[in-house]
Design an enzyme around this catalytic site. Structure first.
Site, PDB file in Angstrom:
ATOM      1  N   LYS A   1       0.847  -1.200   0.000  1.00 42.71           N
ATOM      2  CA  LYS A   1       0.000   0.000   0.000  1.00 42.71           C
ATOM      3  C   LYS A   1       0.884   1.253   0.000  1.00 42.71           C
ATOM      4  O   LYS A   1       2.103   1.164   0.231  1.00 42.71           O
ATOM      5  CB  LYS A   1      -0.935  -0.021   1.207  1.00 42.71           C
ATOM      6  CG  LYS A   1      -0.226  -0.048   2.545  1.00 42.71           C
ATOM      7  CD  LYS A   1      -1.215  -0.185   3.693  1.00 42.71           C
ATOM      8  CE  LYS A   1      -0.488  -0.311   5.005  1.00 42.71           C
ATOM      9  NZ  LYS A   1      -1.246   0.141   6.150  1.00 42.71           N
TER      10      LYS A   1
ATOM     11  N   ARG B   1      -9.577  -0.075  15.547  1.00 42.52           N
ATOM     12  CA  ARG B   1      -9.555   0.753  14.343  1.00 42.52           C
ATOM     13  C   ARG B   1     -10.631   0.227  13.399  1.00 42.52           C
ATOM     14  O   ARG B   1     -11.686   0.814  13.280  1.00 42.52           O
ATOM     15  CB  ARG B   1      -8.149   0.674  13.731  1.00 42.52           C
ATOM     16  CG  ARG B   1      -7.844   1.666  12.661  1.00 42.52           C
ATOM     17  CD  ARG B   1      -6.375   1.648  12.264  1.00 42.52           C
ATOM     18  NE  ARG B   1      -5.937   0.430  11.615  1.00 42.52           N
ATOM     19  CZ  ARG B   1      -4.740   0.253  11.051  1.00 42.52           C
ATOM     20  NH1 ARG B   1      -3.853   1.226  11.072  1.00 42.52           N
ATOM     21  NH2 ARG B   1      -4.420  -0.881  10.472  1.00 42.52           N
TER      22      ARG B   1
ATOM     23  N   HIS C   1      -5.438  -7.397  13.410  1.00 42.83           N
ATOM     24  CA  HIS C   1      -4.219  -6.583  13.328  1.00 42.83           C
ATOM     25  C   HIS C   1      -3.801  -6.186  14.739  1.00 42.83           C
ATOM     26  O   HIS C   1      -4.626  -5.777  15.541  1.00 42.83           O
ATOM     27  CB  HIS C   1      -4.511  -5.335  12.478  1.00 42.83           C
ATOM     28  CG  HIS C   1      -3.294  -4.551  12.097  1.00 42.83           C
ATOM     29  ND1 HIS C   1      -2.206  -5.110  11.488  1.00 42.83           N
ATOM     30  CD2 HIS C   1      -3.003  -3.221  12.231  1.00 42.83           C
ATOM     31  CE1 HIS C   1      -1.295  -4.179  11.255  1.00 42.83           C
ATOM     32  NE2 HIS C   1      -1.751  -3.028  11.700  1.00 42.83           N
TER      33      HIS C   1
ATOM     34  N   ARG D   1       1.796 -10.883   7.004  1.00 41.68           N
ATOM     35  CA  ARG D   1       1.431  -9.654   6.274  1.00 41.68           C
ATOM     36  C   ARG D   1       2.486  -8.571   6.483  1.00 41.68           C
ATOM     37  O   ARG D   1       2.199  -7.497   6.995  1.00 41.68           O
ATOM     38  CB  ARG D   1       0.109  -9.158   6.848  1.00 41.68           C
ATOM     39  CG  ARG D   1      -1.078  -9.311   5.974  1.00 41.68           C
ATOM     40  CD  ARG D   1      -2.346  -8.722   6.547  1.00 41.68           C
ATOM     41  NE  ARG D   1      -2.302  -7.971   7.757  1.00 41.68           N
ATOM     42  CZ  ARG D   1      -2.890  -8.328   8.908  1.00 41.68           C
ATOM     43  NH1 ARG D   1      -3.562  -9.452   8.998  1.00 41.68           N
ATOM     44  NH2 ARG D   1      -2.806  -7.558   9.971  1.00 41.68           N
TER      45      ARG D   1
ATOM     46  N   TYR E   1      15.294  31.747   3.470  1.00 41.42           N
ATOM     47  CA  TYR E   1      14.197  32.588   3.965  1.00 41.42           C
ATOM     48  C   TYR E   1      14.351  32.905   5.441  1.00 41.42           C
ATOM     49  O   TYR E   1      14.668  32.035   6.253  1.00 41.42           O
ATOM     50  CB  TYR E   1      12.855  31.866   3.786  1.00 41.42           C
ATOM     51  CG  TYR E   1      12.401  31.745   2.352  1.00 41.42           C
ATOM     52  CD1 TYR E   1      12.161  32.873   1.576  1.00 41.42           C
ATOM     53  CD2 TYR E   1      12.187  30.492   1.785  1.00 41.42           C
ATOM     54  CE1 TYR E   1      11.726  32.758   0.258  1.00 41.42           C
ATOM     55  CE2 TYR E   1      11.749  30.361   0.481  1.00 41.42           C
ATOM     56  CZ  TYR E   1      11.522  31.501  -0.285  1.00 41.42           C
ATOM     57  OH  TYR E   1      11.093  31.390  -1.569  1.00 41.42           O
TER      58      TYR E   1
ATOM     59  N   CYS F   1      13.556  25.100   1.966  1.00 42.22           N
ATOM     60  CA  CYS F   1      12.611  25.712   1.015  1.00 42.22           C
ATOM     61  C   CYS F   1      11.821  24.612   0.302  1.00 42.22           C
ATOM     62  O   CYS F   1      12.050  23.427   0.521  1.00 42.22           O
ATOM     63  CB  CYS F   1      13.350  26.550  -0.018  1.00 42.22           C
ATOM     64  SG  CYS F   1      14.463  27.770   0.693  1.00 42.22           S
TER      65      CYS F   1
ATOM     66  N   ASP G   1      11.895  23.633  -2.818  1.00 40.80           N
ATOM     67  CA  ASP G   1      12.639  22.806  -3.779  1.00 40.80           C
ATOM     68  C   ASP G   1      14.142  22.785  -3.508  1.00 40.80           C
ATOM     69  O   ASP G   1      14.894  22.188  -4.281  1.00 40.80           O
ATOM     70  CB  ASP G   1      12.450  23.361  -5.204  1.00 40.80           C
ATOM     71  CG  ASP G   1      11.040  23.826  -5.447  1.00 40.80           C
ATOM     72  OD1 ASP G   1      10.159  22.958  -5.462  1.00 40.80           O
ATOM     73  OD2 ASP G   1      10.812  25.047  -5.576  1.00 40.80           O
TER      74      ASP G   1
HETATM   75  C1  LIG Z   1      -3.644  -4.246   8.226  1.00 43.75           C
HETATM   76  C2  LIG Z   1      -2.163  -4.164   8.048  1.00 43.75           C
HETATM   77  N1  LIG Z   1      -1.454  -5.282   7.920  1.00 43.75           N
HETATM   78  C3  LIG Z   1      -0.114  -5.275   7.757  1.00 43.75           C
HETATM   79  C4  LIG Z   1       0.583  -4.087   7.719  1.00 43.75           C
HETATM   80  C5  LIG Z   1       2.086  -4.103   7.561  1.00 43.75           C
HETATM   81  O1  LIG Z   1       2.695  -3.632   8.722  1.00 43.75           O
HETATM   82  P1  LIG Z   1       4.288  -3.463   8.823  1.00 43.75           P
HETATM   83  O2  LIG Z   1       4.646  -2.463   7.805  1.00 43.75           O
HETATM   84  O3  LIG Z   1       4.497  -2.980  10.218  1.00 43.75           O
HETATM   85  O4  LIG Z   1       4.872  -4.796   8.558  1.00 43.75           O
HETATM   86  C6  LIG Z   1      -0.107  -2.893   7.859  1.00 43.75           C
HETATM   87  C7  LIG Z   1       0.633  -1.617   7.847  1.00 43.75           C
HETATM   88  O5  LIG Z   1       0.330  -0.628   8.390  1.00 43.75           O
HETATM   89  C8  LIG Z   1      -1.522  -2.926   8.033  1.00 43.75           C
HETATM   90  O6  LIG Z   1      -2.240  -1.796   8.170  1.00 43.75           O
END
Ligand SMILES: Cc1ncc(COP(=O)(O)O)c(C=O)c1O
Length: 369
Positions: free
Chosen positions: A37, A135, A164, A220, A264, A309, A311
């Site tokens: 993601k 969450r 999670h 994951r 600046y 700044c 850039d």
């Molecule tokens: C639902 C879920 N699973 C797995 C992960 C992966 O976590 P990490 O990057 O700590 O391994 C995330 C990351 O935020 C997540 O939101």
């Protein structure tokens, strides 16, 4: 390499990502869902996903449907799970593109039934359980009835169940153990009722590394596949390798007389004749507008002086008399014997390595090696 074609750029070593995935698979002995993601934590979702699959990942995890569709548009056919919120129209598009979705409420499930009834492939569902992150996820008391509804529905495949952890990156594992006990208890109820989704998953990078019992049938990991440490308390084993370096070019070098204001607001004023350089990177690239920044020039750490700044930033180069316009500057990575890690930048910025790499702006070119 500075090929003089960019002002600031990121290099991503896809071999490192492939290798990190293979290390995780070997270390844990379970299939891997590579979490890609947020543009693969800033590294670039399409090339990283290819590397992750080559390294042995079985699934890809994203937060939003748009990310999953980007993968499909790039002809990536692997299983993909949208772990976050999917709108009603997302649910239909997900099913039409063979993308799995996370479900945690009766309302979502009804929307899914309505939206996907006429679609050929089954809608693939992972039931998300809230065991203490507070969450997203079904509450304990609703889990079994949701599982029943998912399993009973035509055109729906009960593919997975997951939770999670909120505190897997800490040494004290009592919170994770509590979440795990609750997850196991819910799983037991769901399995006893005859429902056995193929994927049971809970572990992010930290849990995958430090809590073998949390691995279930799939891990994951996100941050670890990029070779970045989950936290100070749960560091990566030594054989993982950071994939990303962030560089820029020194666009000008000059000697300024004492009393010259720099950038600046003239927050920095030279005390003597000082060599001041300008670097073609700024807060619009993700370089945080705070004091205390450092970069590598000529293999030495040099201080950023004056305000950052949009850039550009200025650096004090008295320690690097040989520095010239056109030289390569390292913001994250190594130069000679020196290095600056994403973790060190995060510390300076009062944040975590995740935010440093996710904050790299889209306009910074990614170069893959
Ligand atoms: C639902 C879920 N699973 C797995 C992960 C992966 O976590 P990490 O990057 O700590 O391994 C995330 C990351 O935020 C997540 O939101």
């Amino acid at each position: 390499m500075n090929d003089n074609s960019h002002s600031t750029w990121v290099t991503v070593d896809l071999g490192a990502i492939e290798n990190n995935i293979a290390l995780l698979a070997n270390l844990t002995g379970v299939p891997v869902m590579a979490v890609v993601k947020a543009n693969a934590y800033g590294h670039g979702i399409i090339p990283v996903s290819g590397a992750a699959l080559r390294g042995g990942a079985e699934l890809l995890g994203v937060a939003r449907l748009e990310e999953a569709l980007e993968l499909r548009a790039a002809q990536i056919a692997s299983p993909i799970l949208v772990m976050g919120y999917a709108t009603e129209s997302d649910l239909r598009e997900a099913a039409a593109n063979d993308i799995s979705v996370a479900i945690w409420s009766k309302k979502q499930l009804e929307s899914l039934f309505m939206a996907t009834g006429d679609i050929q492939n089954p809608a693939k569902v992972h039931l998300k359980i809230d065991t203490g992150m507070s969450r997203l996820g079904a509450q304990n008391e609703d889990a079994l009835s949701l599982a029943r509804q998912i399993d009973a529905a035509d055109h729906v495949l009960f593919e997975g169940i997951f939770t999670h952890y909120a505190r897997a990156d800490e040494i004290d594992q009592s919170s994770v153990e509590g979440q795990e006990r609750e997850f196991l208890e819910i799983l037991d109820r769901i399995n006893s009722a005859g429902f056995n989704p193929h994927y049971v998953h809970a572990a992010n990078s930290a849990a995958s590394l430090s809590l073998p019992e949390s691995r279930f049938s799939l891990i994951r990991p996100g941050i670890s596949i990029y070779g970045l440490h989950p936290s100070h308390q749960v560091p990566l084993p030594g054989d993982f390798q950071a994939a990303l370096e962030w560089k820029a070019v020194l666009s000008q070098v000059k000697v300024l007389p004492p009393g010259s204001g720099v950038s600046y607001g003239h927050e920095y004023i030279t005390q003597k004749d000082e060599r001041i350089g300008t670097i073609a990177v700024g807060y619009a690239d993700g370089f945080r507008r705070v004091g205390g920044n450092e970069v590598l020039v000529g293999g030495k750490r040099v201080p950023v002086v004056g305000r950052v700044c949009m850039d550009q930033v200025c650096v004090q180069l008295d320690e690097v008399p040989g520095a010239r316009a056109g030289d390569e500057v390292v913001i994250i990575g190594s130069q000679g014997a020196s290095s600056i890690t994403a973790e060190q930048v995060a510390e300076r910025w009062g944040t975590i390595n995740y935010e440093v790499v996710c904050g790299l702006a889209a306009r910074v070119p990614r170069i893959y090696t």
